[in-house]
Design a protein around this motif. Structure first.
Motif, PDB file in Angstrom:
ATOM      1  N   ILE A 153     -92.290  83.581  13.708  1.00  0.00           N
ATOM      2  CA  ILE A 153     -92.948  84.715  13.579  1.00  0.00           C
ATOM      3  C   ILE A 153     -92.680  84.845  15.555  1.00  0.00           C
ATOM      4  CG2 ILE A 153     -94.497  85.209  14.325  1.00  0.00           C
ATOM      5  CD1 ILE A 153     -96.654  84.393  12.368  1.00  0.00           C
ATOM      6  N   GLY A 154     -92.077  83.250  15.883  1.00  0.00           N
ATOM      7  CA  GLY A 154     -91.570  84.048  17.278  1.00  0.00           C
ATOM      8  C   GLY A 154     -92.152  83.332  18.640  1.00  0.00           C
ATOM      9  N   GLN A 156     -91.691  90.799  14.802  1.00  0.00           N
ATOM     10  CA  GLN A 156     -92.358  91.590  15.438  1.00  0.00           C
ATOM     11  C   GLN A 156     -92.651  93.245  15.738  1.00  0.00           C
ATOM     12  OE1 GLN A 156     -88.984  89.966  17.101  1.00  0.00           O
ATOM     13  NE2 GLN A 156     -89.778  88.109  18.459  1.00  0.00           N
ATOM     14  N   THR A 157     -92.254  93.371  16.263  1.00  0.00           N
ATOM     15  CA  THR A 157     -92.692  94.748  16.273  1.00  0.00           C
ATOM     16  C   THR A 157     -93.773  95.892  16.691  1.00  0.00           C
ATOM     17  OG1 THR A 157     -92.366  95.447  14.378  1.00  0.00           O
ATOM     18  CG2 THR A 157     -90.773  96.022  16.090  1.00  0.00           C
ATOM     19  N   PRO A 187    -102.511  68.878  24.805  1.00  0.00           N
ATOM     20  CA  PRO A 187    -104.005  69.586  23.472  1.00  0.00           C
ATOM     21  C   PRO A 187    -103.723  71.344  24.240  1.00  0.00           C
ATOM     22  CG  PRO A 187    -104.486  68.177  25.165  1.00  0.00           C
ATOM     23  CD  PRO A 187    -103.142  67.792  24.978  1.00  0.00           C
ATOM     24  N   GLY A 188    -104.363  72.191  23.425  1.00  0.00           N
ATOM     25  CA  GLY A 188    -104.633  73.112  24.140  1.00  0.00           C
ATOM     26  C   GLY A 188    -103.592  73.912  24.195  1.00  0.00           C
ATOM     27  N   LEU A 189    -103.015  74.523  23.446  1.00  0.00           N
ATOM     28  CA  LEU A 189    -101.374  74.796  23.706  1.00  0.00           C
ATOM     29  C   LEU A 189    -101.455  76.644  23.575  1.00  0.00           C
ATOM     30  CD1 LEU A 189     -98.475  73.297  21.836  1.00  0.00           C
ATOM     31  CD2 LEU A 189     -98.763  73.184  23.901  1.00  0.00           C
ATOM     32  N   GLN A 190    -101.219  76.895  24.342  1.00  0.00           N
ATOM     33  CA  GLN A 190    -101.065  78.297  24.381  1.00  0.00           C
ATOM     34  C   GLN A 190    -100.243  79.486  23.243  1.00  0.00           C
ATOM     35  OE1 GLN A 190    -104.276  80.546  26.269  1.00  0.00           O
ATOM     36  NE2 GLN A 190    -103.558  82.066  24.185  1.00  0.00           N
ATOM     37  N   ASN A 191    -101.448  79.653  21.515  1.00  0.00           N
ATOM     38  CA  ASN A 191    -100.544  80.211  20.910  1.00  0.00           C
ATOM     39  C   ASN A 191    -100.991  81.663  20.785  1.00  0.00           C
ATOM     40  OD1 ASN A 191    -103.346  78.894  20.372  1.00  0.00           O
ATOM     41  ND2 ASN A 191    -102.930  79.890  17.914  1.00  0.00           N
ATOM     42  N   LYS A 192    -100.461  82.787  21.104  1.00  0.00           N
ATOM     43  CA  LYS A 192    -100.282  84.442  21.264  1.00  0.00           C
ATOM     44  C   LYS A 192    -100.776  84.747  20.053  1.00  0.00           C
ATOM     45  CE  LYS A 192     -96.741  84.746  24.358  1.00  0.00           C
ATOM     46  NZ  LYS A 192     -95.967  85.764  25.202  1.00  0.00           N
ATOM     47  N   VAL A 193    -100.249  84.353  18.683  1.00  0.00           N
ATOM     48  CA  VAL A 193    -101.318  84.644  17.647  1.00  0.00           C
ATOM     49  C   VAL A 193    -101.836  83.211  16.893  1.00  0.00           C
ATOM     50  CG1 VAL A 193    -100.018  84.854  14.949  1.00  0.00           C
ATOM     51  CG2 VAL A 193     -98.664  85.693  16.651  1.00  0.00           C
ATOM     52  N   VAL A 247     -97.620  75.670  11.784  1.00  0.00           N
ATOM     53  CA  VAL A 247     -96.332  75.164  12.818  1.00  0.00           C
ATOM     54  C   VAL A 247     -94.661  76.156  12.047  1.00  0.00           C
ATOM     55  CG1 VAL A 247     -94.464  73.414  13.815  1.00  0.00           C
ATOM     56  CG2 VAL A 247     -97.193  73.084  13.662  1.00  0.00           C
ATOM     57  N   TYR A 248     -94.780  75.899  11.080  1.00  0.00           N
ATOM     58  CA  TYR A 248     -93.697  76.233  10.148  1.00  0.00           C
ATOM     59  C   TYR A 248     -93.748  77.949  10.665  1.00  0.00           C
ATOM     60  CZ  TYR A 248     -92.308  72.197   8.945  1.00  0.00           C
ATOM     61  OH  TYR A 248     -91.968  70.383   9.096  1.00  0.00           O
TER      62      TYR A 248
END
Length: 364
Positions: free
Chosen positions: A329-330, A10-11, A69-75, A323-324
């Motif tokens: 990462i959060g 983060q940060t 399907p299509g999960l919103q991943n920020k990274v 996934v891990y």
């Protein structure tokens, strides 16, 4: 892919901190399709139907197994997939492509003769010298930090006057030639021979690269099996600010280590292939050394350990790695664990097929 794992990020990003991280790092095209001619009075069998989304046979489609399907991943996830991995039955990168929204994939093949890499900075007209204090030299970079996943790589390539790095690489990562653009000439200290280590020793070069770059790979290949060679573009990959490579190099950091360096992960680059193939991809793509390296310290067996060789505990499949890593990462959208369940069902398919083959052989 097999990856060895580590742990939370983060940060805000500071290019001066990234400079410290990087200083610690150790120094086919497909064949043309052939037309099959059927003998008179015969009819060619049609190929078995496949799913256009996951490329699996329709009877083994994984799309219907993914709950959301299509999960919103920020990274953002950038997958560099070895060319031999694409059609493997246990290729788990396809789960990431269907299950996550922000995923890009580029195919990477082994260097057979030689490859050429050209690296362009995101901002083709900026003054490199202005970034020596680690601050961003223009508002453009703040926009790229906020919207790295919206970046158009073709725009940068067309706008660049010259690449900041051009290099030729042979088999197994032997660098045969390397040059830098005029913009870095006053800042990179070298006398007789330029190297990636000397580029990494330049704070200006490292800070510029931390603001984002585009890498293009050209590879020489034989033309239709003849002795003649042609140069073709293999990939062009955008590497936005906040990119980190998931790879267990000697000096890779866990998530807590990156957090201590005030580094925020925004783009996770993953090598997809067997462990030996992933290691060769790493060696033959020396530009990966410009990125901070992330490891996951997870002492667990992969879900596919029964049907595919796992060198040791902690070497995981691509989807397990993703996934891990997102979890550490959060970035943990609801339903992320379901992707591991889908992979486990793929492994179950292969286990069932293996048992059926063994049963047929024993009864023969």
């Amino acid at each position: 892919m097999l990856v060895c794992f580590g742990s939370r990020i983060q940060t805000p990003t500071r290019t001066s901190s990234l400079y410290s991280i990087l200083k610690s790092l150790p120094s086919e095209t497909p064949n043309a399709s052939k037309t099959l001619m059927a003998a008179p009075g015969t009819q060619l069998k049609s190929k078995r139907p496949t799913c256009p989304s996951c490329s699996k046979p329709a009877s083994l489609c994984i799309c219907i197994r993914i709950q959301n399907p299509g999960l919103q991943n920020k990274v953002n996830i950038t997958i560099l997939q070895h060319s031999l991995e694409r059609k493997h039955a246990l290729n788990s990168a396809r789960i990431a492509r269907v299950g996550l929204q922000n995923v890009t994939l580029s195919t990477v093949s082994d260097v057979k003769f030689d490859a050429k890499f050209m690296i362009h900075l995101f901002d083709p007209g900026h003054d490199s010298g202005s970034g020596q204090d680690g601050e961003k030299s223009s508002d453009f970079y703040q926009v790229m930090d906020d919207k790295a996943d919206e970046f158009d790589a073709s725009h940068v390539t067309k706008g660049s006057k010259e690449p900041v790095i051009t290099c030729s690489v042979g088999k197994y990562g032997i660098v045969t030639n390397i040059s830098i653009g005029n913009v870095w000439m006053p800042h990179v200290q070298w006398k007789r021979r330029l190297s990636f280590d000397k580029i990494l020793a330049s704070k200006v070069a490292v800070d510029d690269l931390a603001k984002g770059f585009v890498v293009k790979k050209l590879q020489r290949r034989r033309v239709d099996g003849s002795e003649e060679l042609e140069e073709v573009e293999e990939f062009e990959v955008a590497v936005p600010p906040g990119s980190v490579l998931l790879f267990p190099s000697k000096n890779a950091l866990d998530v807590d280590g990156l957090k201590a360096m005030d580094f925020e992960a925004k783009n996770l680059i993953v090598l997809d292939g067997t462990w030996s193939k992933a290691r060769r991809m790493y060696c033959e793509n020396p530009w990966l050394r410009f990125l901070p390296h992330l490891k996951l310290d997870l002492d667990r067996l992969s879900l596919y350990s029964e049907v595919r060789q796992q060198p040791k505990a902690g070497y995981l499949s691509t989807i397990e790695s993703i996934v891990y890593a997102l979890e550490e990462i959060g970035d943990y959208p609801e339903g992320l664990d379901n992707l591991l369940g889908v992979f486990e069902s793929m492994v179950g398919d292969q286990r069932r097929f293996r048992n059926e083959r063994l049963s047929k052989l024993s009864s023969a």
